[in-house]
Design an enzyme around this catalytic site. Structure first.
Site, PDB file in Angstrom:
ATOM      1  CD  GLN A 572      -2.668  -0.704  -0.093  1.00 39.28           C
ATOM      2  OE1 GLN A 572      -3.088  -0.238  -0.861  1.00 39.28           O
ATOM      3  NE2 GLN A 572      -2.515  -1.948  -1.038  1.00 39.28           N
ATOM      4  CB  CYS A 573       2.535   3.095  -2.380  1.00 40.22           C
ATOM      5  SG  CYS A 573       3.925   3.851  -1.610  1.00 40.22           S
ATOM      6  CB  THR A 574      -0.174   7.742   0.785  1.00 37.81           C
ATOM      7  OG1 THR A 574       0.751   7.762   1.590  1.00 37.81           O
ATOM      8  CG2 THR A 574      -1.077   6.753   1.642  1.00 37.81           C
TER       9      THR A 574
END
Ligand code: ZN
Length: 708
Positions: A572-574
């Protein structure tokens, strides 16, 4: 007794648009009367054969009309345009000014003193006659009235026309039955000469507005007709000439024997301007159209009639100014009318039909088989109202989806608006608006007919401990989320953490909803649909796959095959490259559209191997992929397939069954580990922990979707 054929009003729909514009931009709350331009349109009588073309020819009358159009306001202020209007069809069209009284409320419209309104305009007509103004400008004989109330919220236009006529009491009478013009003239050539003279007169007089005086001299050697303006009455009727004087007007009536309404005030003019006249011939001229170069064969077609009228002298009138003229409605009652233009003028409806038209074009031109209603009727739940939620919502809207619900627990932050197209700077000030509702109201601003709602909700997450004080709130949140899942057809997982996807994944599997999941890496994405648990999905045995497509969490166990993958995609990468979110969101929505157009819907198998290239041949858009993975590096994109795992922590039968039995308590246990992203309880429950300890054995047991 002389009877008259009245007018029917004809309002072009654009006139109401003009009225709405007039009210909004110039009149506003001002109810003073304004001048508008209308035109008399002659009635016509058509010969129609009854009884299926075998019966006798019958004349069908189209009544005389007063027509108002969108340019009613602009023409009224511009004499040049008035002349141009007249010259379009000289002698046929008769332009007249009228008075618009637009009220502000429906009560005001109903209460309006209509008798007084009519009397006052009748008195103005009488003044114009007595002052001689009407002789110079006969148009002043025929002002019309329009009383309106424009309900711009509902696009209802209440209106009532009046054609004020100063009536004579005792009434004027006719001495004999009307004579057709063809019988009145001594010979056919006199008729063609009349048509020629009329045409020449109406073209030569730019201000011609339908009245004239004529002198007919049947015994004259050549020029037997003279046509002039009302101002020439004395001359034409003077004793210096033989021949007969005739009062003429362009008669809009389509009645065989009754003259049209304009004659009423014309006779009033005669009564007051020339009191010495007690009897006159009236030419009800109905052949203006014939005079337009169609003079030959005119005799048979002529509709004009000649009346012999006994004029009641003004001194004998019982009342000086009696006025009548309110229009009767379709059922012949004296009542106002209402036009409902909501379907054609309401901008929200216009926007809706424009969107529908846009989608229909796809059907007409490119995909005739497409079932648009299936997509538009889909109720979409968007878990996450951030970057992905915003792009997915926009794409759904473009597909015609109307029911969209956002779930989010955040507030709009200063960093959001540039990346998340549903928010603006103003949403982020003062601590930021709650995202879910801000997203929904933004959607309604974009498209008012969307049924968008925002639910401020923290999705309960496994691995996050629940403090005793928060148990009830978490229980309520879980119940609310489950209710939302039940109430929608498709669930989009668009949050930026793995844990927040777990409960909606499990609930989607439990309630057999179509679930679409989008996850982003820095420069990569996965967009996938979860397999729907079918009735025979009861594989609760040992480690292995079940015969359906996997969910996002199945990927933990049954890694989808992707030989080109060079990194962990599910991270998960913002922090992402800005273009990746709209790409992934667009693909997810198209994955939904493709799935919904497949005959098996959410149960559609994913294309594998060679089929993947062309998407298969079933369904309007082919077979829907299971997972689409894309990378900006090298701009690669792959459709891949992963089967569901019986060890999945979210969708496996064991997990579903545990929730079915224990409900929220099961969720509490799932969250009890209090170690973020640990899932130890779930892993124990599903056997995943055991699996991790026996990796070698697991690898033997797992069926990979493609050959490794
Ligand atoms: Zn799963």
């Amino acid at each position: 007794v002389l009877r008259f054929e009245t007018f029917s009003s004809t309002v072009e729909p654009e006139f109401w648009a003009g009225l709405a514009h007039h009210k909004l931009h110039s009149a506003q709350l001002d109810t003073k009367r304004t001048t508008i331009r209308g035109e008399f349109v002659g009635g016509r009588r058509h010969a129609v054969r009854g009884n299926g073309q075998t019966g006798p020819l019958q004349k069908v009358a189209v009544p005389a009309r007063l027509r108002v159009k969108q340019d009613a306001w602009t023409i009224a202020e511009n004499d040049t345009q008035k002349q141009q209007q007249q010259q379009q069809q000289p002698g046929v069209l008769v332009g007249v000014d009228g008075y618009l009284h637009n009220t502000n409320t429906v009560e005001e419209f109903k209460r309006y003193d209509k008798g007084e309104l009519l009397r006052s305009v009748g008195a103005e007509v009488l003044d114009a006659i007595r002052s001689g103004k009407a002789t110079q400008k006969p148009e002043l004989l025929w002002p019309f009235l329009l009383l309106t109330f424009a309900d711009l919220k509902k696009y209802l236009f209440h209106h009532w026309f009046a054609f004020p006529a100063v009536t004579a009491d005792p009434p004027d009478t006719v001495t004999e039955v009307p004579v057709p013009i063809s019988k009145f003239v001594a010979r056919d050539t006199d008729l063609t000469q009349l048509l020629d003279e009329f045409a020449a007169f109406s073209i030569a007089n730019a201000d011609f507005c339908g009245t004239f005086v004529a002198r007919y001299s049947p015994d004259a050697p050549e020029k037997r007709w003279y046509i002039g303006a009302l101002t020439e009455w004395d001359e034409v009727c003077g004793s210096a000439h033989d021949g007969m004087a005739i009062l003429g007007f362009v008669d809009p009536s389509s009645h065989a024997t009754r003259p049209g309404w304009p004659l009423r005030n014309l006779l009033t003019w005669l009564r007051h301007q020339h009191p010495e006249v007690s009897q006159t011939r009236v030419l009800c001229f109905r052949d203006a159209a014939l005079s337009q170069g169609k003079v030959s064969a005119a005799a048979q077609k002529c509709e004009s009639i000649v009346l012999q009228v006994n004029v009641t002298p003004a001194v004998l009138l019982t009342a000086e100014c009696r006025v009548s003229g309110w229009e009767r409605d379709a059922t012949q009652r004296l009542a106002p009318r209402t036009v409902d233009l909501s379907s054609t003028m309401d901008p929200e409806r216009l926007a809706t039909s424009a969107l529908d038209l846009n989608l229909q074009l796809m059907r007409w031109r490119l995909a005739p088989e497409i079932d648009l209603a299936r997509i538009a009727g889909t109720r979409a739940l968007l878990v996450g109202a951030g970057t992905l939620g915003a792009y997915v919502a926009r794409a759904l809207l473009a597909w015609g989806v109307r029911k969209i619900t956002f779930v989010d627990n955040g507030r709009v932050s200063f960093s959001n608006p540039p990346r998340q197209p549903l928010y603006e700077f103003a949403d982020s000030v003062d601590g930021g608006k709650p995202k879910a509702e801000a997203a929904a109201s933004s959607m309604r601003r974009i498209f008012p007919r969307v049924d968008a709602h925002g639910v401020q909700l923290s999705v309960p997450m496994p691995g996050h401990g629940v403090a005793a004080a928060e148990v009830e709130g978490t229980r309520a949140a879980a119940a609310q989320l489950e209710k939302l899942v039940v109430e929608h057809d498709v669930v989009f997982l668009l949050t930026d953490s793995r844990e927040s996807r777990w409960l909606p994944t499990m609930l989607g599997a439990l309630h057999r909803k179509l679930v679409l999941c989008v996850a982003l890496g820095f420069d990569s994405f996965v967009a996938m649909r979860h397999g729907i648990v079918s009735d025979h999905d009861s594989n609760t045995g040992g480690p292995g796959t079940v015969e359906r497509l996997g969910c996002y969490f199945c990927n933990d166990v049954v890694a989808p095959t992707d030989s080109l993958a060079d990194r962990t995609l599910d991270q998960q990468c913002t922090v992402t490259r800005p273009g990746i979110a709209p790409i992934a969101s667009g693909i997810a929505v198209e994955l939904l559209a493709t799935t919904l157009q497949h005959p098996l819907g959410g149960l559609a198998p994913a294309p594998v191997g060679g089929d993947a290239a062309d998407g298969g041949n079933e369904g309007v858009f082919g077979a829907p992929a299971h997972q689409v993975r894309g990378y900006l590096t090298g701009f690669r994109q792959h459709a891949i397939v992963g089967q569901a795992s019986s060890l999945c922590t979210a969708c496996s039968p064991r997990v579903i069954e545990a929730y079915r039995q224990h409900g929220f308590d099961f969720l509490l246990r799932a969250g009890a580990a209090n170690v973020p992203a640990n899932y130890s309880y779930l892993e124990t429950l599903t056997g995943l922990a055991e699996l991790h300890r026996q990796t070698d054995r697991m690898l033997e047991d797992i069926e990979w979707s493609e050959d490794e």
